[in-house]
Design a protein around this motif. Structure first.
Motif, PDB file in Angstrom:
ATOM      1  N   ASP A 172      -9.314 -12.913  12.293  1.00  0.00           N
ATOM      2  CA  ASP A 172      -9.698 -11.781  13.138  1.00  0.00           C
ATOM      3  C   ASP A 172      -8.861 -10.551  12.794  1.00  0.00           C
ATOM      4  O   ASP A 172      -9.365  -9.428  12.728  1.00  0.00           O
ATOM      5  N   TYR A 173      -7.577 -10.781  12.588  1.00  0.00           N
ATOM      6  CA  TYR A 173      -6.679  -9.678  12.249  1.00  0.00           C
ATOM      7  C   TYR A 173      -7.054  -9.053  10.913  1.00  0.00           C
ATOM      8  O   TYR A 173      -7.141  -7.820  10.796  1.00  0.00           O
ATOM      9  N   LEU A 174      -7.311  -9.869   9.918  1.00  0.00           N
ATOM     10  CA  LEU A 174      -7.643  -9.350   8.591  1.00  0.00           C
ATOM     11  C   LEU A 174      -8.968  -8.593   8.608  1.00  0.00           C
ATOM     12  O   LEU A 174      -9.090  -7.529   7.994  1.00  0.00           O
ATOM     13  N   VAL A 175      -9.958  -9.116   9.310  1.00  0.00           N
ATOM     14  CA  VAL A 175     -11.227  -8.408   9.433  1.00  0.00           C
ATOM     15  C   VAL A 175     -11.025  -7.089  10.177  1.00  0.00           C
ATOM     16  O   VAL A 175     -11.620  -6.062   9.824  1.00  0.00           O
ATOM     17  N   GLY A 176     -10.166  -7.096  11.170  1.00  0.00           N
ATOM     18  CA  GLY A 176      -9.891  -5.880  11.932  1.00  0.00           C
ATOM     19  C   GLY A 176      -9.254  -4.787  11.097  1.00  0.00           C
ATOM     20  O   GLY A 176      -9.402  -3.595  11.407  1.00  0.00           O
ATOM     21  N   LEU A 177      -8.546  -5.169  10.043  1.00  0.00           N
ATOM     22  CA  LEU A 177      -7.922  -4.168   9.177  1.00  0.00           C
ATOM     23  C   LEU A 177      -8.948  -3.363   8.384  1.00  0.00           C
ATOM     24  O   LEU A 177      -8.618  -2.301   7.858  1.00  0.00           O
ATOM     25  N   LEU A 178     -10.173  -3.872   8.293  1.00  0.00           N
ATOM     26  CA  LEU A 178     -11.222  -3.182   7.541  1.00  0.00           C
ATOM     27  C   LEU A 178     -11.942  -2.187   8.446  1.00  0.00           C
ATOM     28  O   LEU A 178     -13.131  -2.302   8.733  1.00  0.00           O
ATOM     29  N   ARG A 179     -11.203  -1.211   8.903  1.00  0.00           N
ATOM     30  CA  ARG A 179     -11.737  -0.179   9.798  1.00  0.00           C
ATOM     31  C   ARG A 179     -11.315   1.193   9.291  1.00  0.00           C
ATOM     32  O   ARG A 179     -10.244   1.348   8.701  1.00  0.00           O
ATOM     33  N   PHE A 180     -12.147   2.184   9.588  1.00  0.00           N
ATOM     34  CA  PHE A 180     -11.855   3.538   9.115  1.00  0.00           C
ATOM     35  C   PHE A 180     -10.571   4.069   9.728  1.00  0.00           C
ATOM     36  O   PHE A 180      -9.773   4.729   9.047  1.00  0.00           O
ATOM     37  N   ASP A 181     -10.335   3.792  11.023  1.00  0.00           N
ATOM     38  CA  ASP A 181      -9.123   4.310  11.648  1.00  0.00           C
ATOM     39  C   ASP A 181      -7.874   3.661  11.056  1.00  0.00           C
ATOM     40  O   ASP A 181      -6.801   4.270  11.031  1.00  0.00           O
ATOM     41  N   VAL A 182      -7.992   2.427  10.557  1.00  0.00           N
ATOM     42  CA  VAL A 182      -6.867   1.789   9.875  1.00  0.00           C
ATOM     43  C   VAL A 182      -6.590   2.500   8.555  1.00  0.00           C
ATOM     44  O   VAL A 182      -5.432   2.727   8.187  1.00  0.00           O
ATOM     45  N   LEU A 183      -7.657   2.878   7.844  1.00  0.00           N
ATOM     46  CA  LEU A 183      -7.483   3.620   6.602  1.00  0.00           C
ATOM     47  C   LEU A 183      -6.757   4.938   6.858  1.00  0.00           C
ATOM     48  O   LEU A 183      -5.894   5.352   6.069  1.00  0.00           O
ATOM     49  N   GLU A 184      -7.108   5.600   7.945  1.00  0.00           N
ATOM     50  CA  GLU A 184      -6.425   6.841   8.298  1.00  0.00           C
ATOM     51  C   GLU A 184      -4.951   6.591   8.598  1.00  0.00           C
ATOM     52  O   GLU A 184      -4.085   7.393   8.253  1.00  0.00           O
ATOM     53  N   GLU A 185      -4.668   5.471   9.255  1.00  0.00           N
ATOM     54  CA  GLU A 185      -3.292   5.159   9.629  1.00  0.00           C
ATOM     55  C   GLU A 185      -2.458   4.752   8.427  1.00  0.00           C
ATOM     56  O   GLU A 185      -1.230   4.932   8.428  1.00  0.00           O
ATOM     57  N   LEU A 186      -3.093   4.201   7.380  1.00  0.00           N
ATOM     58  CA  LEU A 186      -2.347   3.737   6.212  1.00  0.00           C
ATOM     59  C   LEU A 186      -1.498   4.840   5.595  1.00  0.00           C
ATOM     60  O   LEU A 186      -0.323   4.625   5.279  1.00  0.00           O
ATOM     61  N   GLN A 187      -2.082   6.015   5.405  1.00  0.00           N
ATOM     62  CA  GLN A 187      -1.330   7.084   4.768  1.00  0.00           C
ATOM     63  C   GLN A 187      -0.169   7.536   5.642  1.00  0.00           C
ATOM     64  O   GLN A 187       0.932   7.825   5.128  1.00  0.00           O
ATOM     65  N   ARG A 188      -0.374   7.563   6.961  1.00  0.00           N
ATOM     66  CA  ARG A 188       0.725   7.940   7.861  1.00  0.00           C
ATOM     67  C   ARG A 188       1.818   6.878   7.840  1.00  0.00           C
ATOM     68  O   ARG A 188       3.008   7.189   7.905  1.00  0.00           O
ATOM     69  N   ARG A 189       1.397   5.629   7.773  1.00  0.00           N
ATOM     70  CA  ARG A 189       2.359   4.525   7.725  1.00  0.00           C
ATOM     71  C   ARG A 189       3.197   4.571   6.455  1.00  0.00           C
ATOM     72  O   ARG A 189       4.408   4.347   6.486  1.00  0.00           O
ATOM     73  N   ILE A 190       2.557   4.886   5.345  1.00  0.00           N
ATOM     74  CA  ILE A 190       3.273   4.968   4.074  1.00  0.00           C
ATOM     75  C   ILE A 190       4.331   6.063   4.131  1.00  0.00           C
ATOM     76  O   ILE A 190       5.478   5.873   3.696  1.00  0.00           O
ATOM     77  N   VAL A 191       3.974   7.214   4.675  1.00  0.00           N
ATOM     78  CA  VAL A 191       4.941   8.306   4.826  1.00  0.00           C
ATOM     79  C   VAL A 191       6.089   7.873   5.724  1.00  0.00           C
ATOM     80  O   VAL A 191       7.266   8.110   5.419  1.00  0.00           O
ATOM     81  N   TYR A 192       5.769   7.206   6.833  1.00  0.00           N
ATOM     82  CA  TYR A 192       6.789   6.749   7.778  1.00  0.00           C
ATOM     83  C   TYR A 192       7.753   5.767   7.118  1.00  0.00           C
ATOM     84  O   TYR A 192       8.975   5.828   7.312  1.00  0.00           O
ATOM     85  N   LEU A 193       7.215   4.852   6.313  1.00  0.00           N
ATOM     86  CA  LEU A 193       8.035   3.818   5.692  1.00  0.00           C
ATOM     87  C   LEU A 193       8.851   4.347   4.518  1.00  0.00           C
ATOM     88  O   LEU A 193      10.017   3.957   4.345  1.00  0.00           O
ATOM     89  N   LEU A 194       8.251   5.219   3.710  1.00  0.00           N
ATOM     90  CA  LEU A 194       8.906   5.639   2.482  1.00  0.00           C
ATOM     91  C   LEU A 194       9.915   6.757   2.674  1.00  0.00           C
ATOM     92  O   LEU A 194      10.950   6.773   2.010  1.00  0.00           O
ATOM     93  N   THR A 195       9.636   7.681   3.569  1.00  0.00           N
ATOM     94  CA  THR A 195      10.561   8.800   3.737  1.00  0.00           C
ATOM     95  C   THR A 195      11.766   8.415   4.575  1.00  0.00           C
ATOM     96  O   THR A 195      12.858   8.925   4.373  1.00  0.00           O
ATOM     97  N   GLY A 196      11.567   7.526   5.547  1.00  0.00           N
ATOM     98  CA  GLY A 196      12.667   7.152   6.426  1.00  0.00           C
ATOM     99  C   GLY A 196      13.057   8.253   7.384  1.00  0.00           C
ATOM    100  O   GLY A 196      14.020   8.119   8.148  1.00  0.00           O
ATOM    101  N   ARG A 197      12.274   9.355   7.358  1.00  0.00           N
ATOM    102  CA  ARG A 197      12.618  10.491   8.208  1.00  0.00           C
ATOM    103  C   ARG A 197      11.566  10.777   9.275  1.00  0.00           C
ATOM    104  O   ARG A 197      11.763  11.621  10.129  1.00  0.00           O
TER     105      ARG A 197
END
Length: 345
Positions: A172-197
């Motif tokens: 259920d979790y993996l299927v839930g990841l296949l959503r447009f709003d998750v795709l939008e969140e991915l880029q924000r998450r990457i910035v949050y994780l990589l910059t540390g700021r």
């Protein structure tokens, strides 16, 4: 005579049609393989960087999530080992402060409320919180409003909620990841994780709604102040049962038999209290009785009832609307919760 060959002539040559079909079949296969590769790659990336901090990734990532709505941020907050207790419900319990409760009880609280939610969402969040504790939870506080009085066993929810995010089923979790709003969140998450700021969402989940209500004029607009005095339906409309939310809550709490459970019937302004002898009063009494029975039969359980006639509920300056109170009343409710917890020790 022209030396060029028309397409119709070419199509008429032996084997031309088969060759054309083969080219199209190859294109379709290539497109399907490319699409599948992109899809699986995106899913793998989402699983690895864990956009909502569920802990389902094998990687060790930065703690917390960026500022976002409580419906998704609760996944990270609910598994934070810094917290020993949690508050559940909707905006009717939202103003209770984890900091104030910790100061009064000595227990570290997190707020896992979801505005405009009902028992179905609350039960999922309680289950999430309990199953992510390294030590037994020291308290569960649940706001019991009219939505918890439903007779419908489906306990339908009025607003969208990411149930997949908290599912025990990994599929259920993996299927839930296949959503447009998750795709939008991915880029924000990457910035949050990589910059540390990047800014981190408040770990304890507290959301003070007072500035929002004041900004909309609820403390001064004559029309809004007049609406405060208008009676409204209350009690949930269910006087004789069944009360499936009571049974479901009791079942969820079986996973934590030694955890104190505090049931709070949130404060409402006097105009929302049911008229004695009315159908609303019967429904209100029926629902209260169902939760009181749960408190009586389950050890370490208390019912705190603010849906009854109290002097504080007659002061219009302590309410924005009929079911959203202000900070002074929140402090009183917190004090009763802390006192109930101390009495259980």
């Amino acid at each position: 005579m022209s030396s060029s060959t028309s397409s119709s002539e070419a199509a008429g040559r032996p084997g031309a049609r088969e060759a054309n079909e083969a080219r199209w079949a190859g294109f379709v296969r290539g497109f399907a393989v490319t699409a599948a590769t992109v899809l699986l790659g995106t899913l793998a990336l989402a699983w690895l960087i864990d956009p909502y901090g569920t802990g389902n990734t094998p990687l060790s990532l930065r703690e917390g999530v960026r500022p976002q709505g409580p419906r998704t941020a609760a996944a990270s907050r609910g598994r934070d080992p810094a917290f020993q207790a949690a508050i559940f419900g909707n905006s009717h319990i939202q103003l209770l402060s984890p900091e104030q409760l910790q100061a009064a009880s000595g227990i570290a609280f997190v707020s896992l409320i979801a505005p405009a939610s009902g028992p179905k969402e609350g039960l999922v969040l309680i289950d999430w919180f309990l199953r992510h504790r390294r030590e037994p939870a020291r308290a569960v506080v649940v706001g019991i409003d009219d939505l918890w009085c439903t007779a419908d066993p489906a306990m339908p929810n009025a607003k969208p909620f990411p149930f997949w995010l908290y599912s025990r089923d990994r599929a259920d979790y993996l299927v839930g990841l296949l959503r447009f709003d998750v795709l939008e969140e991915l880029q924000r998450r990457i910035v949050y994780l990589l910059t540390g700021r990047g800014e981190r969402a408040r770990p304890d989940g507290y959301w003070d709604y007072e500035p929002n209500y004041i900004g909309m004029g609820y403390d001064r607009d004559p029309g809004k102040r007049a609406a405060l005095e208008q009676p409204g339906p209350s009690g949930g409309g269910n006087a004789s049962g069944p009360w499936p939310a009571v049974q479901a809550l009791e079942a969820v709490m079986q996973a934590a038999p030694g955890t104190p459970l505090i049931l709070v019937r949130p404060p409402v302004y006097r105009s929302l209290l049911p008229v004695p002898g009315s159908a609303d009063a019967a429904a209100d009494a029926g629902c209260r009785g169902a939760f009181a029975a749960l408190a009586a039969r389950r050890p370490l359980t208390a019912l705190i009832d603010w849906r009854r006639d109290r002097s504080e509920l007659h002061d219009p300056n302590q309410f924005f609307d009929r079911s959203h109170y202000r900070q002074p009343i929140a402090r009183l409710v917190e004090a009763e919760i802390a006192a109930a917890l101390k009495a259980m020790r």
